[in-house]
Write an enzyme that holds these catalytic residues in place. Sequence first.
Site, PDB file in Angstrom:
ATOM      1  N   GLU A  90       5.010   5.815   8.934  1.00 21.54           N
ATOM      2  CA  GLU A  90       4.341   7.094   8.740  1.00 21.54           C
ATOM      3  C   GLU A  90       5.327   8.260   8.680  1.00 21.54           C
ATOM      4  OE1 GLU A  90       3.903   5.074  11.338  1.00 21.54           O
ATOM      5  OE2 GLU A  90       1.875   4.259  11.187  1.00 21.54           O
ATOM      6  N   ASN A 105       2.272   6.969   4.187  1.00 26.17           N
ATOM      7  CA  ASN A 105       2.708   5.690   4.735  1.00 26.17           C
ATOM      8  C   ASN A 105       2.965   4.741   3.570  1.00 26.17           C
ATOM      9  OD1 ASN A 105       3.367   3.734   6.640  1.00 26.17           O
ATOM     10  ND2 ASN A 105       1.312   3.520   7.473  1.00 26.17           N
ATOM     11  N   GLU A 142       0.849  -1.197   0.000  1.00 23.76           N
ATOM     12  CA  GLU A 142       0.000   0.000   0.000  1.00 23.76           C
ATOM     13  C   GLU A 142       0.883   1.244   0.000  1.00 23.76           C
ATOM     14  OE1 GLU A 142      -3.221  -0.209   2.930  1.00 23.76           O
ATOM     15  OE2 GLU A 142      -3.085   1.954   3.220  1.00 23.76           O
ATOM     16  N   ARG A 201       9.207   4.840  20.040  1.00 22.84           N
ATOM     17  CA  ARG A 201       8.246   3.886  19.508  1.00 22.84           C
ATOM     18  C   ARG A 201       8.890   2.544  19.164  1.00 22.84           C
ATOM     19  NH1 ARG A 201       5.294   5.104  13.776  1.00 22.84           N
ATOM     20  NH2 ARG A 201       4.113   3.170  13.568  1.00 22.84           N
ATOM     21  N   GLY A 237      -5.760  11.635  18.608  1.00 23.77           N
ATOM     22  CA  GLY A 237      -6.303  10.574  19.447  1.00 23.77           C
ATOM     23  C   GLY A 237      -7.753  10.801  19.842  1.00 23.77           C
ATOM     24  N   ASP A 251       0.290   5.401   0.555  1.00 25.10           N
ATOM     25  CA  ASP A 251      -0.783   6.283   1.036  1.00 25.10           C
ATOM     26  C   ASP A 251      -0.463   7.762   1.022  1.00 25.10           C
ATOM     27  OD1 ASP A 251      -2.251   4.054   1.913  1.00 25.10           O
ATOM     28  OD2 ASP A 251      -1.286   4.093   3.875  1.00 25.10           O
ATOM     29  N   GLU A 302      -2.875  10.587   2.988  1.00 20.44           N
ATOM     30  CA  GLU A 302      -4.109  10.825   3.733  1.00 20.44           C
ATOM     31  C   GLU A 302      -4.071  12.252   4.254  1.00 20.44           C
ATOM     32  OE1 GLU A 302      -5.489   6.466   5.379  1.00 20.44           O
ATOM     33  OE2 GLU A 302      -4.264   7.710   6.686  1.00 20.44           O
TER      34      GLU A 302
END
Length: 291
Positions: free
Chosen positions: A130, A120, A101, A277, A199, A103, A105
Amino acid sequence: MGSFQVLFVALLVTAVAFDQSFVDAKFSNSMYFNWGASHSSILGNGDDLQLVLDSTSGSGVQTKRAFLFGSIEMLIKLVPGNSAGTVTAYYMSSTGSKHDEIDFEFLGNVSGQPYIIHTNIYTQGNGSREQQFYPWFDPTADFHNYTIHWNPTEVVWYIDSIPIRVFRNYENEGIAYPNKQGMRVYSSIWNADNWATRGGLVKIDWYSAPFVARFRHFRARACKWNGPVSIDQCASKSPANWWTSPVYSQLSYAKNGQMKWVRDNYMIYDYCKDTKRFQGNMPPECFKPQF
Ligand SMILES: *[C@@H]1O[C@H](CO)[C@@H](O)[C@H](O)[C@H]1NC(C)=O
Ligand SMILES: *[C@@H]1O[C@H](CO)[C@@H](O)[C@H](O)[C@H]1NC(C)=O
Ligand SMILES: *[C@@H]1O[C@H](CO)[C@@H](O)[C@H](O)[C@H]1NC(C)=O
Protein backbone atom coordinates in the site's frame (compact mmCIF):
# COMPACT_ATOMS: atom_id res chain seq x y z
CA MET A 1 2.23 9.36 -54.41
CA GLY A 2 2.34 12.79 -52.88
CA SER A 3 3.40 13.17 -49.30
CA PHE A 4 -0.21 13.63 -48.27
CA GLN A 5 -1.14 10.24 -49.73
CA VAL A 6 1.88 8.63 -48.13
CA LEU A 7 0.80 10.07 -44.83
CA PHE A 8 -2.73 8.84 -45.38
CA VAL A 9 -1.58 5.30 -46.18
CA ALA A 10 0.73 5.36 -43.18
CA LEU A 11 -2.15 6.40 -40.95
CA LEU A 12 -4.37 3.70 -42.41
CA VAL A 13 -1.72 1.02 -41.86
CA THR A 14 -1.24 2.23 -38.30
CA ALA A 15 -4.98 2.18 -37.68
CA VAL A 16 -5.32 -1.38 -39.01
CA ALA A 17 -2.34 -2.60 -37.01
CA PHE A 18 -3.69 -0.83 -33.94
CA ASP A 19 -7.11 -2.37 -34.30
CA GLN A 20 -5.82 -5.81 -33.37
CA SER A 21 -5.11 -4.75 -29.86
CA PHE A 22 -6.67 -1.35 -29.45
CA VAL A 23 -9.92 -1.20 -27.57
CA ASP A 24 -11.56 2.18 -27.42
CA ALA A 25 -14.04 1.05 -24.87
CA LYS A 26 -16.90 2.98 -23.34
CA PHE A 27 -19.05 1.99 -20.40
CA SER A 28 -21.96 1.14 -22.68
CA ASN A 29 -20.14 -1.26 -24.97
CA SER A 30 -17.56 -2.77 -22.69
CA MET A 31 -18.84 -2.80 -19.11
CA TYR A 32 -21.76 -4.27 -17.25
CA PHE A 33 -23.14 -3.96 -13.74
CA ASN A 34 -22.03 -6.83 -11.56
CA TRP A 35 -23.69 -5.39 -8.45
CA GLY A 36 -26.47 -2.99 -7.47
CA ALA A 37 -27.63 -2.23 -11.02
CA SER A 38 -31.12 -1.31 -9.86
CA HIS A 39 -30.04 1.99 -8.33
CA SER A 40 -27.11 2.94 -10.56
CA SER A 41 -27.03 4.05 -14.18
CA ILE A 42 -25.11 4.65 -17.38
CA LEU A 43 -26.14 8.04 -18.71
CA GLY A 44 -25.75 10.40 -21.60
CA ASN A 45 -24.23 8.86 -24.71
CA GLY A 46 -22.87 5.94 -22.75
CA ASP A 47 -19.86 7.84 -21.47
CA ASP A 48 -21.20 8.68 -18.02
CA LEU A 49 -21.68 6.32 -15.13
CA GLN A 50 -23.13 6.86 -11.67
CA LEU A 51 -22.47 4.36 -8.93
CA VAL A 52 -24.68 4.62 -5.87
CA LEU A 53 -24.33 3.42 -2.30
CA ASP A 54 -27.43 3.53 -0.13
CA SER A 55 -28.64 1.55 2.84
CA THR A 56 -29.77 -1.29 0.56
CA SER A 57 -26.39 -1.85 -1.16
CA GLY A 58 -23.40 -0.49 -3.03
CA SER A 59 -22.86 -1.03 -6.73
CA GLY A 60 -20.22 -1.90 -9.26
CA VAL A 61 -19.29 -2.42 -12.89
CA GLN A 62 -16.66 -4.50 -14.64
CA THR A 63 -15.40 -4.91 -18.16
CA LYS A 64 -16.61 -7.88 -20.16
CA ARG A 65 -13.12 -8.63 -21.38
CA ALA A 66 -9.72 -8.83 -19.78
CA PHE A 67 -6.60 -7.00 -20.94
CA LEU A 68 -2.90 -7.66 -20.85
CA PHE A 69 -1.03 -4.34 -20.72
CA GLY A 70 -2.44 -1.01 -21.74
CA SER A 71 -3.43 2.46 -20.69
CA ILE A 72 -6.62 2.42 -18.67
CA GLU A 73 -8.15 5.82 -18.21
CA MET A 74 -11.09 7.01 -16.11
CA LEU A 75 -12.37 10.42 -15.04
CA ILE A 76 -13.86 10.29 -11.55
CA LYS A 77 -15.72 12.77 -9.35
CA LEU A 78 -15.93 11.43 -5.83
CA VAL A 79 -18.82 11.50 -3.36
CA PRO A 80 -19.11 15.04 -1.95
CA GLY A 81 -19.92 16.06 1.60
CA ASN A 82 -19.80 13.54 4.40
CA SER A 83 -18.43 10.47 2.64
CA ALA A 84 -16.77 8.89 5.69
CA GLY A 85 -16.94 5.11 5.58
CA THR A 86 -17.52 4.94 1.83
CA VAL A 87 -14.89 3.51 -0.45
CA THR A 88 -14.91 4.17 -4.17
CA ALA A 89 -12.66 1.87 -6.15
CA TYR A 90 -11.17 1.78 -9.62
CA TYR A 91 -8.90 -1.16 -10.22
CA MET A 92 -7.80 -4.00 -12.47
CA SER A 93 -7.72 -7.59 -11.37
CA SER A 94 -7.32 -11.12 -12.64
CA THR A 95 -9.02 -14.02 -10.88
CA GLY A 96 -7.85 -17.00 -8.85
CA SER A 97 -5.77 -17.41 -5.71
CA LYS A 98 -2.56 -16.21 -7.41
CA HIS A 99 -4.24 -13.17 -8.87
CA ASP A 100 -2.67 -9.90 -10.00
CA GLU A 101 -4.30 -6.59 -9.14
CA ILE A 102 -3.58 -2.86 -9.58
CA ASP A 103 -5.64 -0.58 -7.36
CA PHE A 104 -6.85 2.95 -6.93
CA GLU A 105 -9.18 3.26 -3.93
CA PHE A 106 -10.66 6.43 -2.51
CA LEU A 107 -11.42 6.46 1.19
CA GLY A 108 -14.12 8.97 2.05
CA ASN A 109 -13.98 11.33 5.01
CA VAL A 110 -16.22 13.63 6.98
CA SER A 111 -17.05 16.99 5.35
CA GLY A 112 -14.09 19.26 4.93
CA GLN A 113 -11.52 16.56 5.65
CA PRO A 114 -9.33 15.04 2.97
CA TYR A 115 -10.01 11.84 1.10
CA ILE A 116 -7.27 9.25 1.17
CA ILE A 117 -6.09 7.99 -2.21
CA HIS A 118 -5.05 4.43 -1.56
CA THR A 119 -2.94 2.44 -4.06
CA ASN A 120 -1.81 -1.15 -4.01
CA ILE A 121 -0.52 -3.88 -6.32
CA TYR A 122 -0.82 -7.65 -6.05
CA THR A 123 1.42 -10.01 -7.98
CA GLN A 124 0.76 -13.73 -7.93
CA GLY A 125 -1.71 -13.22 -5.08
CA ASN A 126 0.70 -11.23 -2.96
CA GLY A 127 -0.27 -7.67 -2.04
CA SER A 128 0.65 -5.68 1.07
CA ARG A 129 2.17 -2.91 -1.03
CA GLU A 130 0.00 0.00 0.00
CA GLN A 131 0.94 3.59 -0.68
CA GLN A 132 -1.45 6.39 0.28
CA PHE A 133 -1.73 10.03 -0.69
CA TYR A 134 -3.79 13.09 0.08
CA PRO A 135 -5.06 14.71 -3.11
CA TRP A 136 -3.62 18.17 -3.94
CA PHE A 137 -7.09 19.18 -5.18
CA ASP A 138 -10.69 18.68 -4.11
CA PRO A 139 -11.58 15.35 -5.75
CA THR A 140 -15.30 15.93 -5.14
CA ALA A 141 -15.52 19.32 -6.88
CA ASP A 142 -14.72 18.11 -10.37
CA PHE A 143 -13.68 15.15 -12.49
CA HIS A 144 -10.04 14.13 -12.34
CA ASN A 145 -8.14 11.76 -14.59
CA TYR A 146 -7.01 8.54 -12.91
CA THR A 147 -4.98 6.48 -15.36
CA ILE A 148 -3.13 3.20 -14.99
CA HIS A 149 -0.32 2.61 -17.49
CA TRP A 150 0.71 -1.00 -17.50
CA ASN A 151 3.36 -2.38 -19.83
CA PRO A 152 6.00 -5.11 -19.60
CA THR A 153 8.45 -2.69 -17.99
CA GLU A 154 6.42 -0.89 -15.38
CA VAL A 155 3.08 0.01 -13.89
CA VAL A 156 2.45 3.73 -13.41
CA TRP A 157 -0.43 5.29 -11.49
CA TYR A 158 -1.26 8.76 -12.86
CA ILE A 159 -3.54 11.50 -11.59
CA ASP A 160 -4.16 14.28 -14.11
CA SER A 161 -1.07 13.08 -15.99
CA ILE A 162 1.14 13.37 -12.91
CA PRO A 163 2.70 10.03 -12.01
CA ILE A 164 2.27 9.30 -8.31
CA ARG A 165 3.67 5.79 -8.15
CA VAL A 166 5.69 3.33 -10.22
CA PHE A 167 6.12 -0.41 -9.82
CA ARG A 168 8.97 -1.58 -12.01
CA ASN A 169 9.56 -5.03 -13.38
CA TYR A 170 12.33 -6.75 -11.42
CA GLU A 171 11.20 -10.19 -12.38
CA ASN A 172 14.74 -11.19 -13.34
CA GLU A 173 15.66 -10.51 -9.71
CA GLY A 174 12.95 -12.79 -8.38
CA ILE A 175 10.23 -10.20 -7.73
CA ALA A 176 6.94 -11.22 -9.35
CA TYR A 177 5.52 -8.86 -11.98
CA PRO A 178 2.00 -8.86 -13.43
CA ASN A 179 2.62 -10.04 -16.99
CA LYS A 180 1.01 -13.43 -17.35
CA GLN A 181 -2.64 -12.94 -16.48
CA GLY A 182 -5.26 -10.79 -18.16
CA MET A 183 -7.02 -8.33 -15.89
CA ARG A 184 -10.52 -6.89 -16.06
CA VAL A 185 -11.27 -3.30 -15.04
CA TYR A 186 -13.65 -2.74 -12.14
CA SER A 187 -15.29 0.23 -10.45
CA SER A 188 -17.42 0.11 -7.37
CA ILE A 189 -18.64 1.93 -4.30
CA TRP A 190 -19.28 0.19 -1.01
CA ASN A 191 -19.61 0.56 2.73
CA ALA A 192 -16.23 0.00 4.33
CA ASP A 193 -16.81 1.78 7.62
CA ASN A 194 -15.38 -1.23 9.44
CA TRP A 195 -11.85 -0.37 8.25
CA ALA A 196 -11.64 2.68 6.00
CA THR A 197 -12.02 5.27 8.75
CA ARG A 198 -8.89 4.59 10.75
CA GLY A 199 -10.01 1.14 11.77
CA GLY A 200 -13.73 1.88 11.97
CA LEU A 201 -13.63 4.96 14.21
CA VAL A 202 -16.22 6.81 12.12
CA LYS A 203 -19.41 5.14 10.89
CA ILE A 204 -21.28 5.94 7.68
CA ASP A 205 -23.85 8.68 8.17
CA TRP A 206 -26.83 7.11 6.42
CA TYR A 207 -28.69 10.45 6.68
CA SER A 208 -26.24 11.65 3.99
CA ALA A 209 -27.19 8.76 1.65
CA PRO A 210 -27.45 8.09 -1.22
CA PHE A 211 -23.72 8.41 -1.87
CA VAL A 212 -23.04 8.95 -5.56
CA ALA A 213 -19.67 8.60 -7.30
CA ARG A 214 -19.53 9.79 -10.90
CA PHE A 215 -17.37 8.30 -13.62
CA ARG A 216 -16.78 9.58 -17.13
CA HIS A 217 -14.77 8.84 -20.26
CA PHE A 218 -13.64 5.31 -19.46
CA ARG A 219 -11.03 4.30 -22.05
CA ALA A 220 -9.03 1.10 -22.18
CA ARG A 221 -6.30 1.35 -24.80
CA ALA A 222 -5.07 -2.09 -24.19
CA CYS A 223 -4.13 -5.49 -25.53
CA LYS A 224 -7.08 -7.80 -25.59
CA TRP A 225 -6.51 -10.93 -23.56
CA ASN A 226 -7.75 -14.18 -24.98
CA GLY A 227 -6.28 -16.73 -22.62
CA PRO A 228 -2.56 -17.31 -22.18
CA VAL A 229 -0.53 -15.31 -24.68
CA SER A 230 3.09 -14.39 -24.34
CA ILE A 231 4.23 -10.80 -24.10
CA ASP A 232 5.70 -11.15 -27.58
CA GLN A 233 2.37 -12.20 -29.07
CA CYS A 234 0.72 -9.23 -27.46
CA ALA A 235 3.47 -6.88 -28.57
CA SER A 236 3.33 -8.15 -32.12
CA LYS A 237 -0.32 -7.16 -32.27
CA SER A 238 0.36 -3.70 -30.95
CA PRO A 239 1.37 -0.49 -32.65
CA ALA A 240 5.09 -0.26 -33.22
CA ASN A 241 5.59 2.47 -30.67
CA TRP A 242 3.62 0.71 -27.96
CA TRP A 243 6.69 -0.63 -26.17
CA THR A 244 9.25 1.99 -27.03
CA SER A 245 7.51 5.35 -26.77
CA PRO A 246 8.33 7.31 -23.62
CA VAL A 247 4.79 6.88 -22.42
CA TYR A 248 5.16 3.12 -22.30
CA SER A 249 8.74 2.81 -21.17
CA GLN A 250 10.46 4.82 -18.50
CA LEU A 251 9.27 8.15 -17.20
CA SER A 252 10.92 11.30 -18.47
CA TYR A 253 13.04 13.49 -16.25
CA ALA A 254 10.19 16.01 -16.05
CA LYS A 255 7.61 13.37 -15.09
CA ASN A 256 9.96 12.07 -12.43
CA GLY A 257 10.18 15.58 -11.04
CA GLN A 258 6.40 15.79 -10.83
CA MET A 259 6.24 12.44 -9.11
CA LYS A 260 8.84 13.51 -6.58
CA TRP A 261 6.78 16.61 -5.83
CA VAL A 262 3.68 14.54 -5.10
CA ARG A 263 5.53 11.97 -3.05
CA ASP A 264 7.43 14.58 -1.03
CA ASN A 265 4.35 16.63 -0.27
CA TYR A 266 1.25 14.42 -0.38
CA MET A 267 2.28 10.87 0.42
CA ILE A 268 0.98 9.78 3.81
CA TYR A 269 1.81 6.07 3.89
CA ASP A 270 4.49 3.98 2.18
CA TYR A 271 4.77 0.27 2.93
CA CYS A 272 8.45 0.51 2.06
CA LYS A 273 8.97 2.79 5.07
CA ASP A 274 6.93 0.64 7.46
CA THR A 275 9.82 -1.20 9.11
CA LYS A 276 7.67 -2.01 12.14
CA ARG A 277 5.11 -3.85 10.03
CA PHE A 278 7.68 -5.91 8.18
CA GLN A 279 9.87 -6.30 11.28
CA GLY A 280 12.88 -5.07 9.37
CA ASN A 281 12.35 -7.74 6.69
CA MET A 282 11.40 -5.30 3.96
CA PRO A 283 9.91 -6.42 0.64
CA PRO A 284 12.74 -6.78 -1.88
CA GLU A 285 11.41 -4.18 -4.34
CA CYS A 286 11.80 -1.54 -1.63
CA PHE A 287 15.55 -1.66 -2.25
CA LYS A 288 15.16 -1.04 -5.99
CA PRO A 289 14.63 2.26 -7.76
CA GLN A 290 10.94 2.64 -8.70
CA PHE A 291 10.93 5.18 -11.49
C1 LIG B 1 -5.52 11.10 -18.79
O1 LIG B 1 -4.17 10.89 -18.40
C2 LIG B 1 -3.43 10.05 -19.28
C3 LIG B 1 -2.08 9.81 -18.65
O2 LIG B 1 -1.34 10.99 -18.57
C4 LIG B 1 -3.39 10.68 -20.66
O3 LIG B 1 -2.71 9.81 -21.53
C5 LIG B 1 -4.79 10.95 -21.15
O4 LIG B 1 -4.76 11.65 -22.37
C6 LIG B 1 -5.60 11.75 -20.15
N1 LIG B 1 -6.99 11.85 -20.60
C7 LIG B 1 -7.75 12.95 -20.51
C8 LIG B 1 -9.15 12.85 -20.99
O5 LIG B 1 -7.32 13.98 -20.03
C1 LIG C 1 -9.92 12.15 7.48
O1 LIG C 1 -9.40 13.37 7.97
C2 LIG C 1 -8.64 13.25 9.15
C3 LIG C 1 -8.27 14.64 9.61
O2 LIG C 1 -7.58 15.36 8.63
C4 LIG C 1 -7.42 12.36 8.88
O3 LIG C 1 -6.67 12.19 10.07
C5 LIG C 1 -7.88 11.01 8.35
O4 LIG C 1 -6.77 10.23 8.04
C6 LIG C 1 -8.76 11.21 7.13
N1 LIG C 1 -9.18 9.99 6.48
C7 LIG C 1 -9.98 9.04 6.97
C8 LIG C 1 -10.28 7.92 6.04
O5 LIG C 1 -10.45 9.07 8.07
C1 LIG D 1 4.93 -10.90 -0.76
O1 LIG D 1 5.05 -9.50 -0.61
C2 LIG D 1 5.72 -9.09 0.55
C3 LIG D 1 5.61 -7.60 0.61
O2 LIG D 1 5.96 -6.99 -0.59
C4 LIG D 1 7.15 -9.61 0.51
O3 LIG D 1 7.81 -9.28 1.69
C5 LIG D 1 7.16 -11.12 0.32
O4 LIG D 1 8.47 -11.57 0.12
C6 LIG D 1 6.29 -11.54 -0.86
N1 LIG D 1 6.19 -12.99 -0.90
C7 LIG D 1 6.24 -13.69 -2.03
C8 LIG D 1 6.02 -15.17 -1.91
O5 LIG D 1 6.44 -13.17 -3.12
